[in-house]
Design a protein around this motif. Sequence first.
Motif: not given
Length: 555
Positions: A5-14
């Motif tokens: 399994a592979r999990a990827s997360f991205s969070d870009e607050p600006r």
Amino acid sequence: DRRAARASFSDEPRDGWAVNSATGAKDGAVSDQATRVQLLWAVNKDVAAVFSARTRRLDGDKSPSFYVLDARQTVRNPIYRGPLKGRGEIAQAGDFGEDLTSDGLSARVGWSLPGGYEFTSITAHDTGNRVLLTGSPIAVDISRSRARADSRQTTQEFRLAAPREGRVDWIVGAYLFDESLFSSSVARRDRVAGASGTNTTGPSPQSFDITEFNQDTDSQAAFASVNWRFNEAWSVTLGGRYSVERKDFALNFTAAPSPFSFTGLSQWWLPGAVSALNPTRSSSDAATWREFTYDITPQWRVSRDVFAYLRYAHGFRAGGFVVSNANTITRLEPETLGSTELGVKSQWLDGKLTLNAALFNYDYEDIIVGVLLPVPGSNPPVTQQVQENAASGWARGLELELAWAPSSALRVAANIGLLRTRYDNYQSSASGQTLNATGNRFTRAPETSVGLDVEWRVPLRGGASLSLGGDASWRSKQFFNAVDQTRATLEQPAYALVNLRAGWRAPDGRLEVTAYVRNATDTVYSTLATNTTNGVTRQVYGLPRTTGVSALLRF
């Protein structure tokens, strides 16, 4: 041994970066989040599957609009001037922002068949929803718009590939695509005293209209490619694809009569927000396009480190439908492309130096062009975004890439692109009048672009390392309008960008922390220029100087 399994997360607050003097807030704030989960299941030694689920949520004003004076036009009412400080300040009333949601599922299944053959199935389903709010272009709340788009698409691909051990290998397959798209655009203009675009005493015009369309697209294609190796040095690849695409388009247009009154503001885009509406005007159209596309690529392995190729390809982009200025359906014809590319890929100095070059020529027929055109009879002049076919055009260029790693501590990469583009037959008529754009350049196509990237890595005690790097790029002048290329507000002069970075990597390589400065010189540059209204032109600028820290953890 059989599951992973592979999990990827991205969070870009600006945070916001553009001061809006009309609201007292900073525009440009955005929150962009994405997640992807992948599962691998090896059913047995011959069958394996990868399942993927993905989602994205974006909320904010990702590309704030600015308005600048057009020297060729007169601003007849001072309120339309606003601050007009370029990227420094905005003066716009109302709500601006984008709400984007997308979700998707896919499955890739591979079977190893007797004799070394491979069968692959790729299935995917994606949905998307986008709501875009636009307020008044000036500090007075005179207009607003709301655009909504909902899409659903399903794709299926089957491929059968021969083993690559022999002198000849091949792949055959089929591709299916199905999409449903719904779009709703609502525009409202309020009658406000003293806000006329032509004088300082009259009111701004009042209007309310709803434009909706449904488009269904079905596409099927069969394709094949064969690679024939004559000997160790020479080979040729031949490919072909037969595509059939059908589009069904249905348009509904509804407008308020004159006079009318607004009855609600909280959900002003709903039909019940006005006192009366004219009967809906409906129309529809459908078309099917068929095209055989192909490519041929001779290849020459000059030596172990030098590879040359010549490729000719005939490509196809299906036509479609757009809503014209008169709120009727306009059909776009298919766009075709004949491309020729001569290239060399090479390595030198025992692999420390990489040098690649490509010379290309593209010949287009019936180019689909998005362009800003004047609305006939508008006073002061107003432009509107439309799409149409240009009869023909060409693009010719040269690209050079260099990468040099003289040691494990230093890496240098550079590239240069030379590009010439022209519409050699383009009589624009989408605005209702004929405008001659023959000889104009393609939009967003700088004739020269240069890039340089340098990174130096310094070893530290204990096995950690410190890296210092930066990159710079330069682009020559580019145009944003295919028809009008004489107005300064519709072009971007030559500009350069510089980015800097410094990083630390742990001894085991699992953790990297990098501090960066993007657009270190705080260069002001446009990425887009659109409609000109009441003497001012809308600009979208690139981000100003931005600083930040990123972390990468491998586990």
